[in-house]
Design a protein around this motif. Structure first.
Motif, PDB file in Angstrom:
ATOM      1  N   HIS A 170      -5.510   6.633   6.079  1.00  0.00           N
ATOM      2  CA  HIS A 170      -4.347   7.080   5.330  1.00  0.00           C
ATOM      3  C   HIS A 170      -4.770   7.550   3.941  1.00  0.00           C
ATOM      4  CE1 HIS A 170      -4.892   2.687   4.866  1.00  0.00           C
ATOM      5  NE2 HIS A 170      -4.807   2.997   3.585  1.00  0.00           N
ATOM      6  N   VAL A 171      -3.840   8.190   3.238  1.00  0.00           N
ATOM      7  CA  VAL A 171      -4.039   8.567   1.841  1.00  0.00           C
ATOM      8  C   VAL A 171      -2.805   8.126   1.051  1.00  0.00           C
ATOM      9  CG1 VAL A 171      -5.541  10.532   2.367  1.00  0.00           C
ATOM     10  CG2 VAL A 171      -3.058  10.881   2.188  1.00  0.00           C
ATOM     11  N   GLY A 172      -2.897   8.221  -0.271  1.00  0.00           N
ATOM     12  CA  GLY A 172      -1.775   7.845  -1.114  1.00  0.00           C
ATOM     13  C   GLY A 172      -0.741   8.952  -1.236  1.00  0.00           C
ATOM     14  N   VAL A 216       3.355   6.179   8.357  1.00  0.00           N
ATOM     15  CA  VAL A 216       2.705   5.454   7.266  1.00  0.00           C
ATOM     16  C   VAL A 216       1.896   4.301   7.848  1.00  0.00           C
ATOM     17  CG1 VAL A 216       4.476   6.098   5.597  1.00  0.00           C
ATOM     18  CG2 VAL A 216       4.698   3.952   6.876  1.00  0.00           C
ATOM     19  N   PHE A 217       1.087   3.675   6.994  1.00  0.00           N
ATOM     20  CA  PHE A 217       0.207   2.591   7.424  1.00  0.00           C
ATOM     21  C   PHE A 217       0.940   1.252   7.368  1.00  0.00           C
ATOM     22  CE2 PHE A 217      -3.028  -0.649   6.085  1.00  0.00           C
ATOM     23  CZ  PHE A 217      -3.658  -0.769   7.313  1.00  0.00           C
ATOM     24  N   GLU A 218       1.187   0.663   8.529  1.00  0.00           N
ATOM     25  CA  GLU A 218       1.716  -0.697   8.660  1.00  0.00           C
ATOM     26  C   GLU A 218       2.931  -0.936   7.758  1.00  0.00           C
ATOM     27  OE1 GLU A 218      -1.581  -3.387   8.187  1.00  0.00           O
ATOM     28  OE2 GLU A 218      -2.436  -2.837  10.141  1.00  0.00           O
ATOM     29  N   GLY A 219       3.824   0.056   7.697  1.00  0.00           N
ATOM     30  CA  GLY A 219       5.066  -0.096   6.958  1.00  0.00           C
ATOM     31  C   GLY A 219       4.974   0.155   5.464  1.00  0.00           C
ATOM     32  N   LEU A 233       1.387   4.667   1.684  1.00  0.00           N
ATOM     33  CA  LEU A 233       0.139   4.965   2.395  1.00  0.00           C
ATOM     34  C   LEU A 233       0.473   5.855   3.587  1.00  0.00           C
ATOM     35  CD1 LEU A 233      -1.482   1.405   2.323  1.00  0.00           C
ATOM     36  CD2 LEU A 233      -1.709   3.267   0.640  1.00  0.00           C
ATOM     37  N   VAL A 234       0.243   7.147   3.444  1.00  0.00           N
ATOM     38  CA  VAL A 234       0.644   8.138   4.442  1.00  0.00           C
ATOM     39  C   VAL A 234      -0.476   8.307   5.459  1.00  0.00           C
ATOM     40  CG1 VAL A 234       1.430  10.497   4.819  1.00  0.00           C
ATOM     41  CG2 VAL A 234       2.052   9.287   2.708  1.00  0.00           C
ATOM     42  N   ALA A 235      -0.141   8.090   6.727  1.00  0.00           N
ATOM     43  CA  ALA A 235      -1.150   8.092   7.791  1.00  0.00           C
ATOM     44  C   ALA A 235      -1.626   9.507   8.097  1.00  0.00           C
ATOM     45  CB  ALA A 235      -0.579   7.450   9.051  1.00  0.00           C
ATOM     46  N   LEU A 236      -2.934   9.636   8.257  1.00  0.00           N
ATOM     47  CA  LEU A 236      -3.527  10.897   8.688  1.00  0.00           C
ATOM     48  C   LEU A 236      -3.352  11.068  10.188  1.00  0.00           C
ATOM     49  CD1 LEU A 236      -6.772  10.625   6.543  1.00  0.00           C
ATOM     50  CD2 LEU A 236      -4.944  12.313   6.208  1.00  0.00           C
TER      51      LEU A 236
END
Length: 459
Positions: free
Chosen positions: A122-124, A168-171, A175-178
């Motif tokens: 993920h990224v911010g 997103v990562f785990e809620g 943290l936006v999922a790639l």
């Protein structure tokens, strides 16, 4: 490079002797990790040259007997390092690329390898591609990097200001999922890895590897290894079919959370059958790969709090006498305390600022000096027996509160005894002829261990 049949290549030869000192850089150097009131992020743009504080500890790393520096996130991010905004730029709170290069060069000058933390799940939210997606909508070229919910948004009807639903990562909304099925993401990760390997780093810890499809790594890593065949890759995997993940992903190793749990929980609960079970599982994993082992890291309660001060040597004795590529979390060798809590800022206690330079003998409490001495003793024991990295551990005897372990390869063996009880215990020496470390006393074919004692024996 990966074999033609897609099999995982052999590990680089240097890894057979690697033992890591694990640092969470932002905390270690005292950088701010949360935004000030009214600010968007803690990162900012002003460069503060703090990485030299880690360089000042390199002689301490060598004195411990370790030869690897495992760095947590060092790339530009908004807050805690795992919300990356630029994989090709050093976080200005730590310094700049020249500072990182000096750290890498100083480590290499001492024979210390350097591993970077790759946050590639993920990224911010402040990443330029996320900002472009939010500004331009699902039709933006940036959308190729992310898992946009195409069922919830129509590019033809989207208007500026409308939300763009994205995984997103785990809620964690920040943290936006790639999208790991996207060639654009594959190219991004290959570029980031090779960029820093070109500059001398020795490998990567793959953050949240358990949340990334193994097939993604199997496409990325051969491309990276083609240019850097001596690079080593270990994935953060906290659960699942570890051998299957390793085989499918072609990573060299993954983190052994089952053993970590088996060590600290067995000691804390005085249920050494749990440790015996974890070691049985560990032996199964060794048939296909060498796990990355630890008793502490930046995500868990410090080992001194998990097992209590008097039993820290017991945990370290297991870490240093069972198979794996071990890492030691910075400060654990000084007996630091810190309890992880599930709340905002709940990691702060296990990611503290450390002094600008390692403490001298005059600066250490008796308790800290004792933990440091035990750590050095056990690392030296491990260093003299590199065969332990791939050796199988058998349980000679277990009856709470005592366990006897024998780790062997061919004619070489060490025996590790842990005793958690209040009285002295006498247990089999399992063929050992000398005490290598600890508080045991050898008496013929048995060893006497005092209350809450431990021992490592050898021939």
């Amino acid at each position: 490079m990966t074999d033609d049949d897609g099999a995982r290549p052999a590990e680089p030869g240097w890894v057979a002797h690697a033992m890591w000192w694990h640092v969470y850089p932002l905390g270690f150097v005292g950088a701010p990790v949360r935004p000030a009131e009214g600010a968007e992020g803690a990162g900012g743009t002003a460069v503060v040259h703090r990485l030299g504080r880690i360089e000042a500890w390199l002689d301490h790393v060598v004195a411990l007997g370790l030869n690897g520096l495992l760095l947590g996130p060092v790339f530009a991010s908004s807050t805690h390092g795992y919300d990356t905004v630029d994989h090709l730029r050093v976080d200005p709170r730590l310094g700049d690329e020249a500072d990182l290069q000096r750290l890498v060069d100083a480590a290499h000058a001492r024979g210390v390898r350097v591993l970077l933390d790759g946050v590639f799940h993920h990224v911010g939210r402040e990443h330029p591609a996320v900002r472009a997606l939010e500004a331009e909508g699902p039709g933006s070229p940036a959308a190729a990097l992310f898992r946009v919910d195409r069922d919830a948004v129509d590019p033809a009807t989207w208007r500026p200001g409308d939300p763009v639903p994205v995984a997103v990562f785990e809620g964690h909304d920040q943290l936006v999922a790639l999208d790991h099925g996207s060639p654009a993401v594959e190219d991004l990760v290959v570029e980031a890895m090779t960029h820093w390997l070109d500059r001398g780093v020795d490998g990567w810890r793959l953050d949240a590897a358990y949340a990334v499809p193994p097939a993604f790594w199997a496409r990325v890593l051969p491309r990276v290894r083609e240019r850097h065949p001596e690079a080593w890759f270990t994935g953060e995997v906290i659960h699942g079919d570890l051998p299957g993940i390793v085989a499918a992903s072609t990573v060299d190793s993954v983190t052994q959370y089952e053993l970590w749990q088996g060590i600290w929980h067995a000691i804390a609960d005085e249920n050494l059958f749990e440790l015996a079970h974890a070691l049985g599982r560990h032996a199964q994993f060794l048939r296909s790969f060498v796990p990355s082992t630890f008793v502490g890291n930046h995500d868990v309660t410090r080992i001194a709090d998990a097992v209590g001060d008097r039993h820290v040597p017991h945990a370290l004795a297991v870490l240093c006498t069972v198979a794996g590529t071990p890492s030691f979390y910075a400060g654990d060798e000084l007996g630091l305390h810190g309890v992880k809590e599930e709340r905002l800022g709940g990691d702060d206690a296990v990611r503290p600022e450390l002094a600008e330079r390692p403490p001298g003998p005059q600066d250490l409490s008796a308790e800290a000096a004792a933990v440091l001495a035990v750590t050095r003793e056990l690392v030296a024991l491990r260093r003299r027996r590199p065969w332990l990295r791939t050796a199988v551990t058998d349980v000679v005897q277990v009856a709470n509160p005592t366990i006897v372990l024998r780790t062997a390869r061919d004619a070489d063996a060490v025996v590790t005894v842990l005793h958690l009880g209040d009285g002295e215990v006498t247990v089999p020496a399992a063929g050992s002829r000398q005490v290598l470390a600890g508080t045991g006393v050898l008496a013929g074919d048995v060893v006497r261990v005092p209350a809450h004692g431990w021992a490592v024996l050898g021939s």
